[in-house]
Design a protein around this motif. Structure first.
Motif, mmCIF file in Angstrom:
data_model
loop_
_atom_site.group_PDB
_atom_site.id
_atom_site.type_symbol
_atom_site.label_atom_id
_atom_site.label_comp_id
_atom_site.label_asym_id
_atom_site.label_seq_id
_atom_site.Cartn_x
_atom_site.Cartn_y
_atom_site.Cartn_z
ATOM 1 N N LEU A 117 21.523 1.477 -65.507
ATOM 2 C CA LEU A 117 21.691 1.947 -64.502
ATOM 3 C C LEU A 117 20.649 3.293 -63.464
ATOM 4 O O LEU A 117 20.551 3.891 -63.669
ATOM 5 C CB LEU A 117 23.004 2.887 -64.969
ATOM 6 N N PRO A 118 20.564 1.958 -62.557
ATOM 7 C CA PRO A 118 19.397 2.934 -62.042
ATOM 8 C C PRO A 118 20.326 4.544 -60.974
ATOM 9 O O PRO A 118 21.121 4.546 -60.779
ATOM 10 C CB PRO A 118 18.776 2.072 -60.919
ATOM 11 N N ARG A 119 18.628 5.434 -61.411
ATOM 12 C CA ARG A 119 19.413 6.716 -60.923
ATOM 13 C C ARG A 119 19.183 7.003 -59.093
ATOM 14 O O ARG A 119 18.314 6.337 -58.764
ATOM 15 C CB ARG A 119 18.402 8.218 -61.079
ATOM 16 N N PRO A 120 19.827 6.984 -58.509
ATOM 17 C CA PRO A 120 19.467 7.182 -57.237
ATOM 18 C C PRO A 120 19.426 8.134 -56.847
ATOM 19 O O PRO A 120 18.490 9.283 -57.344
ATOM 20 C CB PRO A 120 21.741 7.283 -56.251
ATOM 21 N N VAL A 121 18.685 8.296 -55.162
ATOM 22 C CA VAL A 121 17.625 8.986 -54.923
ATOM 23 C C VAL A 121 18.923 10.235 -54.629
ATOM 24 O O VAL A 121 19.432 10.424 -53.635
ATOM 25 C CB VAL A 121 17.019 9.075 -53.445
ATOM 26 N N LEU A 122 18.545 11.895 -55.085
ATOM 27 C CA LEU A 122 19.403 12.590 -55.302
ATOM 28 C C LEU A 122 19.184 13.624 -53.873
ATOM 29 O O LEU A 122 17.814 14.142 -53.803
ATOM 30 C CB LEU A 122 19.010 13.867 -56.425
ATOM 31 N N GLY A 123 20.015 13.251 -53.275
ATOM 32 C CA GLY A 123 19.336 14.228 -51.660
ATOM 33 C C GLY A 123 20.191 15.660 -51.316
ATOM 34 O O GLY A 123 20.160 16.137 -53.180
ATOM 35 N N GLU A 124 20.952 16.362 -50.647
ATOM 36 C CA GLU A 124 21.110 17.081 -50.767
ATOM 37 C C GLU A 124 22.682 17.322 -49.749
ATOM 38 O O GLU A 124 22.463 15.879 -48.944
ATOM 39 C CB GLU A 124 20.426 18.827 -50.327
ATOM 40 N N VAL A 125 23.894 17.794 -50.011
ATOM 41 C CA VAL A 125 24.481 18.025 -48.905
ATOM 42 C C VAL A 125 24.573 18.871 -47.788
ATOM 43 O O VAL A 125 23.647 19.763 -47.621
ATOM 44 C CB VAL A 125 25.458 18.218 -50.021
ATOM 45 N N ASP A 126 25.040 18.382 -47.238
ATOM 46 C CA ASP A 126 25.159 18.882 -45.392
ATOM 47 C C ASP A 126 25.906 20.445 -45.111
ATOM 48 O O ASP A 126 27.411 20.765 -45.397
ATOM 49 C CB ASP A 126 25.870 18.272 -44.734
ATOM 50 N N ALA A 127 25.049 21.053 -45.458
ATOM 51 C CA ALA A 127 25.241 22.631 -45.793
ATOM 52 C C ALA A 127 26.321 22.882 -44.468
ATOM 53 O O ALA A 127 27.098 24.532 -44.632
ATOM 54 C CB ALA A 127 24.145 23.541 -46.326
ATOM 55 N N SER A 128 26.126 22.453 -43.675
ATOM 56 C CA SER A 128 26.646 22.546 -42.232
ATOM 57 C C SER A 128 28.359 22.397 -42.313
ATOM 58 O O SER A 128 29.372 23.035 -41.422
ATOM 59 C CB SER A 128 26.104 22.497 -40.888
ATOM 60 N N LEU A 129 28.637 21.408 -43.083
ATOM 61 C CA LEU A 129 30.068 20.960 -42.884
ATOM 62 C C LEU A 129 30.125 22.130 -44.365
ATOM 63 O O LEU A 129 32.126 22.866 -44.108
ATOM 64 C CB LEU A 129 29.978 19.592 -43.633
ATOM 65 N N LEU A 130 29.511 22.804 -45.243
ATOM 66 C CA LEU A 130 30.454 23.821 -46.236
ATOM 67 C C LEU A 130 30.487 25.275 -45.288
ATOM 68 O O LEU A 130 32.280 25.408 -45.621
ATOM 69 C CB LEU A 130 29.061 24.316 -47.129
ATOM 70 N N VAL A 131 29.537 25.101 -44.550
ATOM 71 C CA VAL A 131 30.115 26.188 -43.445
ATOM 72 C C VAL A 131 30.908 26.438 -42.437
ATOM 73 O O VAL A 131 31.614 27.533 -41.963
ATOM 74 C CB VAL A 131 28.448 27.493 -42.955
ATOM 75 N N GLU A 132 31.164 24.695 -42.477
ATOM 76 C CA GLU A 132 32.598 24.454 -41.220
ATOM 77 C C GLU A 132 33.616 24.942 -41.657
ATOM 78 O O GLU A 132 34.858 25.859 -41.074
ATOM 79 C CB GLU A 132 31.950 23.210 -40.217
ATOM 80 N N ALA A 133 33.949 24.508 -43.087
ATOM 81 C CA ALA A 133 34.980 24.534 -43.297
ATOM 82 C C ALA A 133 35.384 26.030 -44.032
ATOM 83 O O ALA A 133 36.349 26.633 -44.116
ATOM 84 C CB ALA A 133 34.853 23.495 -44.032
ATOM 85 N N TYR A 134 34.137 26.602 -44.756
ATOM 86 C CA TYR A 134 34.194 28.408 -45.421
ATOM 87 C C TYR A 134 33.118 28.807 -45.101
ATOM 88 O O TYR A 134 32.078 28.775 -45.442
ATOM 89 C CB TYR A 134 34.080 28.078 -46.647
ATOM 90 N N PRO A 135 33.451 29.295 -43.766
ATOM 91 C CA PRO A 135 31.999 29.914 -42.747
ATOM 92 C C PRO A 135 31.747 31.960 -43.350
ATOM 93 O O PRO A 135 30.587 32.164 -43.316
ATOM 94 C CB PRO A 135 33.142 30.616 -41.981
ATOM 95 N N ASP A 136 32.160 32.008 -44.600
ATOM 96 C CA ASP A 136 31.575 33.499 -45.024
ATOM 97 C C ASP A 136 30.808 32.365 -46.551
ATOM 98 O O ASP A 136 30.000 33.229 -46.582
ATOM 99 C CB ASP A 136 32.334 33.758 -46.090
ATOM 100 N N LEU A 137 30.334 31.159 -45.697
ATOM 101 C CA LEU A 137 29.428 30.887 -47.541
ATOM 102 C C LEU A 137 28.405 30.612 -46.514
ATOM 103 O O LEU A 137 27.138 29.890 -47.158
ATOM 104 C CB LEU A 137 29.663 28.674 -48.337
#
Length: 296
Positions: free
Chosen positions: A81-101
């Motif tokens: 089961l080939p491993r996908p290329v691991l990227g990173e989550v969009d930090a702006s979406l986290l900050v949009e929902a939780y400005p303290d982050l």
């Protein structure tokens, strides 16, 4: 899935027969001591095909495990089961929902989230809702109590797949209360969620409903639970192949389907967690080895 009585590890190319024309056959019979280069190449290909019996190496993260339609005793599985290329989550979406982050790396957040897992998981188990309509609503209410109020979920996921359904039937949807910060921190391919900060001061909390199409809804709870706790021993135990005898190949095939569905979900959601794929890969190898032992 039909009952399986043997486990055949064949590839699609190995199932195709190589036809040699009659004229080539006659020439090879007339000069068997000194075949031409072309005939040698043909013979070499035939021999190689007969010796090559790995599990099917072609894969598609959006397809189900395929059983051979002409024989109920065969099942085609990918060797890995080939491993996908691991990227990173969009930090702006986290900050949009939780400005303290703002300014906090997503990796640091993932390291800290398991500390809150006990209260969040307890709230998920205690959350109760009823969807009385046959049409998926935009919002659902959950009953509020002390356990839920301590770590109130933010959204209600409506998980489904796009498999064909019979005319006149309704598509099955599974509801999962979630904390969006957990999925936002781990899933790079997560669709946008409406902001949600439900009030915990009343007898009910109103959660936005988020439709989420994934390849394997039936294995989503396993992935969802792991993302909260990051407890690898429990996750590894859940994916361990069952102790099946030679007559229980179907049980092992069903277990392989569960691991495959989990992997497809992780790939589709873009889960950023190397440990998850390590466990999936080792569990897959152990399950295939058990299936080969049964069919020996």
């Amino acid at each position: 899935m039909p009952a399986l009585t043997s486990f055949t590890t064949t590839t699609s190319s190995a199932r195709r027969t190589t036809e040699i024309s009659r004229s080539s056959w006659r020439r090879s019979q007339q000069n068997t001591c000194n075949p031409t280069k072309r005939e040698c190449a043909t013979i070499a290909r035939v021999v190689a095909q007969k010796r090559r019996i790995p599990l099917a190496t072609k894969y598609n993260a959006n397809s189900n495990l395929a059983t051979t339609p002409t024989s109920p005793t065969r099942i085609s599985l990918p060797r890995t089961l080939p491993r996908p290329v691991l990227g990173e989550v969009d930090a702006s979406l986290l900050v949009e929902a939780y400005p303290d982050l703002a300014g906090i790396p997503a990796e640091y957040l993932r390291d800290r989230l398991p500390l809150s897992a006990p209260s969040m998981c307890a709230a998920l188990k205690a959350a109760q809702t009823t969807a009385s309509s046959s049409v998926l609503p935009k919002e659902l209410q959950i009953l509020m109590n002390d356990t839920v109020a301590a770590a109130c979920p933010t959204h209600m996921l409506a998980v489904y797949n796009d498999a064909p359904i019979a005319f006149g039937t309704k598509r099955h949807v599974s509801l999962f209360p979630i904390h969006d910060i957990v999925l936002r921190a781990y899933c790079a391919n997560l669709p946008a969620f409406a902001p949600s900060h439900p009030s915990t001061s009343s007898s009910h909390a109103t959660l936005p409903v988020v439709p989420l199409r994934i390849p394997s809804p039936e294995t989503f709870s396993l992935l969802h639970g792991y993302l909260y706790t990051q407890h690898s021993p429990s996750f590894l135990a859940a994916l361990a192949p069952p102790c099946a005898s030679a007559s229980d190949l179907l049980q092992l095939a069903t277990h392989a389907s569960k691991i495959h569905g989990l992997w497809r979900n992780a790939c589709a959601l873009g889960v950023v967690d190397a440990q998850l794929y390590d466990i999936i890969e080792s569990s897959w190898e152990r399950t295939l080895a058990a299936m080969q032992s049964c069919s020996a």
